[in-house]
Motif scaffolding. Structure first.
Motif, PDB file in Angstrom:
ATOM      1  N   LEU A   3       0.855  -1.182   0.000  1.00  0.00           N
ATOM      2  CA  LEU A   3       0.000   0.000   0.000  1.00  0.00           C
ATOM      3  C   LEU A   3       0.890   1.230   0.000  1.00  0.00           C
ATOM      4  O   LEU A   3       1.646   1.469   0.939  1.00  0.00           O
ATOM      5  CB  LEU A   3      -0.908   0.042   1.237  1.00  0.00           C
ATOM      6  CG  LEU A   3      -1.733   1.328   1.372  1.00  0.00           C
ATOM      7  CD1 LEU A   3      -2.791   1.413   0.275  1.00  0.00           C
ATOM      8  CD2 LEU A   3      -2.378   1.432   2.758  1.00  0.00           C
ATOM      9  N   TYR A   4       0.809   2.004  -1.055  1.00  0.00           N
ATOM     10  CA  TYR A   4       1.533   3.273  -1.118  1.00  0.00           C
ATOM     11  C   TYR A   4       0.670   4.324  -0.425  1.00  0.00           C
ATOM     12  O   TYR A   4      -0.497   4.510  -0.787  1.00  0.00           O
ATOM     13  CB  TYR A   4       1.822   3.651  -2.574  1.00  0.00           C
ATOM     14  CG  TYR A   4       2.788   2.693  -3.234  1.00  0.00           C
ATOM     15  CD1 TYR A   4       4.159   2.902  -3.145  1.00  0.00           C
ATOM     16  CD2 TYR A   4       2.332   1.568  -3.915  1.00  0.00           C
ATOM     17  CE1 TYR A   4       5.063   2.025  -3.729  1.00  0.00           C
ATOM     18  CE2 TYR A   4       3.231   0.678  -4.499  1.00  0.00           C
ATOM     19  CZ  TYR A   4       4.585   0.915  -4.398  1.00  0.00           C
ATOM     20  OH  TYR A   4       5.484   0.034  -4.965  1.00  0.00           O
ATOM     21  N   CYS A  10      -5.704  10.590   2.308  1.00  0.00           N
ATOM     22  CA  CYS A  10      -6.857   9.717   2.090  1.00  0.00           C
ATOM     23  C   CYS A  10      -6.453   8.243   2.034  1.00  0.00           C
ATOM     24  O   CYS A  10      -7.308   7.361   2.152  1.00  0.00           O
ATOM     25  CB  CYS A  10      -7.621  10.127   0.844  1.00  0.00           C
ATOM     26  SG  CYS A  10      -6.626  10.181  -0.659  1.00  0.00           S
ATOM     27  N   SER A  11      -5.159   7.969   1.883  1.00  0.00           N
ATOM     28  CA  SER A  11      -4.676   6.585   1.909  1.00  0.00           C
ATOM     29  C   SER A  11      -4.852   5.928   3.275  1.00  0.00           C
ATOM     30  O   SER A  11      -4.728   4.710   3.396  1.00  0.00           O
ATOM     31  CB  SER A  11      -3.204   6.537   1.493  1.00  0.00           C
ATOM     32  OG  SER A  11      -2.441   7.491   2.211  1.00  0.00           O
ATOM     33  N   LEU A  12      -5.156   6.730   4.310  1.00  0.00           N
ATOM     34  CA  LEU A  12      -5.448   6.137   5.621  1.00  0.00           C
ATOM     35  C   LEU A  12      -6.672   5.232   5.540  1.00  0.00           C
ATOM     36  O   LEU A  12      -6.772   4.241   6.264  1.00  0.00           O
ATOM     37  CB  LEU A  12      -5.672   7.241   6.668  1.00  0.00           C
ATOM     38  CG  LEU A  12      -6.059   6.784   8.078  1.00  0.00           C
ATOM     39  CD1 LEU A  12      -4.967   5.929   8.705  1.00  0.00           C
ATOM     40  CD2 LEU A  12      -6.359   7.985   8.970  1.00  0.00           C
ATOM     41  N   SER A  13      -7.603   5.551   4.633  1.00  0.00           N
ATOM     42  CA  SER A  13      -8.815   4.742   4.484  1.00  0.00           C
ATOM     43  C   SER A  13      -8.511   3.297   4.087  1.00  0.00           C
ATOM     44  O   SER A  13      -8.923   2.367   4.786  1.00  0.00           O
ATOM     45  CB  SER A  13      -9.757   5.421   3.480  1.00  0.00           C
ATOM     46  OG  SER A  13     -10.811   4.579   3.103  1.00  0.00           O
ATOM     47  N   PRO A  14      -7.786   3.024   2.989  1.00  0.00           N
ATOM     48  CA  PRO A  14      -7.431   1.634   2.703  1.00  0.00           C
ATOM     49  C   PRO A  14      -6.463   1.035   3.719  1.00  0.00           C
ATOM     50  O   PRO A  14      -6.463  -0.186   3.921  1.00  0.00           O
ATOM     51  CB  PRO A  14      -6.808   1.687   1.303  1.00  0.00           C
ATOM     52  CG  PRO A  14      -6.481   3.103   1.063  1.00  0.00           C
ATOM     53  CD  PRO A  14      -7.430   3.911   1.878  1.00  0.00           C
ATOM     54  N   HIS A  15      -5.655   1.875   4.362  1.00  0.00           N
ATOM     55  CA  HIS A  15      -4.779   1.375   5.428  1.00  0.00           C
ATOM     56  C   HIS A  15      -5.631   0.780   6.550  1.00  0.00           C
ATOM     57  O   HIS A  15      -5.362  -0.321   7.040  1.00  0.00           O
ATOM     58  CB  HIS A  15      -3.902   2.511   5.948  1.00  0.00           C
ATOM     59  CG  HIS A  15      -2.780   2.068   6.829  1.00  0.00           C
ATOM     60  ND1 HIS A  15      -1.747   2.905   7.196  1.00  0.00           N
ATOM     61  CD2 HIS A  15      -2.521   0.881   7.438  1.00  0.00           C
ATOM     62  CE1 HIS A  15      -0.919   2.242   7.994  1.00  0.00           C
ATOM     63  NE2 HIS A  15      -1.366   1.017   8.149  1.00  0.00           N
ATOM     64  N   ILE A  16      -6.679   1.499   6.935  1.00  0.00           N
ATOM     65  CA  ILE A  16      -7.607   0.994   7.951  1.00  0.00           C
ATOM     66  C   ILE A  16      -8.278  -0.289   7.459  1.00  0.00           C
ATOM     67  O   ILE A  16      -8.376  -1.282   8.200  1.00  0.00           O
ATOM     68  CB  ILE A  16      -8.659   2.061   8.306  1.00  0.00           C
ATOM     69  CG1 ILE A  16      -8.009   3.197   9.103  1.00  0.00           C
ATOM     70  CG2 ILE A  16      -9.827   1.449   9.087  1.00  0.00           C
ATOM     71  CD1 ILE A  16      -8.906   4.421   9.288  1.00  0.00           C
ATOM     72  N   ALA A  17      -8.735  -0.281   6.207  1.00  0.00           N
ATOM     73  CA  ALA A  17      -9.418  -1.463   5.658  1.00  0.00           C
ATOM     74  C   ALA A  17      -8.517  -2.693   5.696  1.00  0.00           C
ATOM     75  O   ALA A  17      -8.965  -3.789   6.058  1.00  0.00           O
ATOM     76  CB  ALA A  17      -9.875  -1.176   4.228  1.00  0.00           C
ATOM     77  N   LEU A  18      -7.258  -2.524   5.317  1.00  0.00           N
ATOM     78  CA  LEU A  18      -6.328  -3.653   5.318  1.00  0.00           C
ATOM     79  C   LEU A  18      -6.121  -4.206   6.726  1.00  0.00           C
ATOM     80  O   LEU A  18      -6.053  -5.425   6.921  1.00  0.00           O
ATOM     81  CB  LEU A  18      -4.990  -3.221   4.716  1.00  0.00           C
ATOM     82  CG  LEU A  18      -4.992  -3.063   3.189  1.00  0.00           C
ATOM     83  CD1 LEU A  18      -3.834  -2.170   2.743  1.00  0.00           C
ATOM     84  CD2 LEU A  18      -4.888  -4.436   2.513  1.00  0.00           C
ATOM     85  N   GLU A  26       2.472  -4.616   2.903  1.00  0.00           N
ATOM     86  CA  GLU A  26       3.619  -3.783   3.248  1.00  0.00           C
ATOM     87  C   GLU A  26       3.254  -2.321   2.996  1.00  0.00           C
ATOM     88  O   GLU A  26       2.958  -1.942   1.859  1.00  0.00           O
ATOM     89  CB  GLU A  26       4.823  -4.156   2.374  1.00  0.00           C
ATOM     90  CG  GLU A  26       6.041  -3.273   2.603  1.00  0.00           C
ATOM     91  CD  GLU A  26       7.141  -3.500   1.577  1.00  0.00           C
ATOM     92  OE1 GLU A  26       8.106  -2.694   1.565  1.00  0.00           O
ATOM     93  OE2 GLU A  26       7.050  -4.465   0.785  1.00  0.00           O
ATOM     94  N   PRO A  27       3.269  -1.480   4.041  1.00  0.00           N
ATOM     95  CA  PRO A  27       3.025  -0.054   3.806  1.00  0.00           C
ATOM     96  C   PRO A  27       4.282   0.600   3.242  1.00  0.00           C
ATOM     97  O   PRO A  27       5.381   0.405   3.763  1.00  0.00           O
ATOM     98  CB  PRO A  27       2.686   0.484   5.205  1.00  0.00           C
ATOM     99  CG  PRO A  27       3.218  -0.513   6.174  1.00  0.00           C
ATOM    100  CD  PRO A  27       3.428  -1.810   5.459  1.00  0.00           C
ATOM    101  N   VAL A  70     -10.710  -0.120  -1.281  1.00  0.00           N
ATOM    102  CA  VAL A  70     -11.324  -0.630  -0.040  1.00  0.00           C
ATOM    103  C   VAL A  70     -12.362  -1.710  -0.335  1.00  0.00           C
ATOM    104  O   VAL A  70     -12.524  -2.646   0.454  1.00  0.00           O
ATOM    105  CB  VAL A  70     -11.930   0.497   0.824  1.00  0.00           C
ATOM    106  CG1 VAL A  70     -10.840   1.436   1.318  1.00  0.00           C
ATOM    107  CG2 VAL A  70     -13.044   1.260   0.111  1.00  0.00           C
ATOM    108  N   GLN A  71     -13.038  -1.616  -1.478  1.00  0.00           N
ATOM    109  CA  GLN A  71     -13.984  -2.680  -1.833  1.00  0.00           C
ATOM    110  C   GLN A  71     -13.244  -3.961  -2.207  1.00  0.00           C
ATOM    111  O   GLN A  71     -13.678  -5.060  -1.850  1.00  0.00           O
ATOM    112  CB  GLN A  71     -14.890  -2.234  -2.980  1.00  0.00           C
ATOM    113  CG  GLN A  71     -15.886  -1.160  -2.553  1.00  0.00           C
ATOM    114  CD  GLN A  71     -16.799  -0.752  -3.673  1.00  0.00           C
ATOM    115  OE1 GLN A  71     -17.790  -1.420  -3.952  1.00  0.00           O
ATOM    116  NE2 GLN A  71     -16.456   0.350  -4.344  1.00  0.00           N
TER     117      GLN A  71
END
Length: 202
Positions: A3-4, A10-18, A26-27, A70-71
């Motif tokens: 995850l880049y 706004c990348s915090l959103s998929p970070h939370i989802a993962l 790997e972040p 996220v989906q």
């Protein structure tokens, strides 16, 4: 997967989802200012648009745009109920929320981050955000989360952009349901893990 991301973006959103999904990833820090990775790699060579998030799958396939990412993550672990099943009306309700957050909240914040935007113009965008949060407060009056009693990836996205209200000087104190919802999301262990990993909380 990789995850880049950029801290607090706004990348915090998929970070939370993962992290909610519990899948291995790997972040990879990608500065939205220098557009370089920590090893000096030009991020434009990875994402020609230069922004985050981007998810790189194990086979090297790259997926852009937070709502799509996220989906995808939610569908990796359907038993976690991070998104309703594809083809159901509830799934379209989730997409309705993701679209609303992206177009009515996220993109209304964007001009506020522009140092060249006149204060008069910023006031217009802030007023629009106030009206949208007023509507959201009503939507959350009888629900723990956006879709009801279960946390979904839409909550992670709205949480991410709502975090921008404080630094942008937007007062949400008159919206108690939004405040209570934000506190519920913030208290989730996966959310805390993501925030700590990005250096947003200790």
């Amino acid at each position: 997967m990789k995850l880049y991301y950029s801290p607090g973006a706004c990348s915090l959103s998929p970070h939370i989802a993962l992290r909610e999904a519990g899948v291995a990833f790997e972040p990879v820090l990608a500065s939205t200012k220098s557009h370089k990775l920590q090893d000096g790699t030009d991020y434009y060579g990875i994402n020609p648009l230069g922004y985050v998030p981007m998810l790189e799958l194990d086979d090297g396939t790259r997926l852009r745009e937070g709502p799509a990412i996220v989906q995808y993550v939610a569908d990796l672990v359907p038993n976690k109920n991070l998104a309703p099943a594809n083809g159901t009306l509830s799934r379209y309700r989730l997409q309705e929320w993701l679209t609303f957050i992206g177009t009515e909240i996220h993109k209304t914040f964007s001009p506020l981050f522009n140092p060249n935007m006149p204060e008069e113009a910023k006031a217009v965008f802030k007023a629009k955000l106030q009206s949208r949060y007023e509507w959201l407060d009503g939507q959350l009056a009888d629900k723990a989360f956006l879709m009801g009693e279960h946390f979904t990836v839409a909550d992670g996205y709205l949480f991410t952009v709502t975090n921008w209200t404080k630094p942008m000087g937007i007062d949400l104190s008159s919206f108690p349901n939004v405040a209570a919802w934000h506190a519920r999301v913030a208290a989730r262990p996966a959310v805390q893990e993501a925030m700590k990993a990005e250096g947003l909380v200790k």
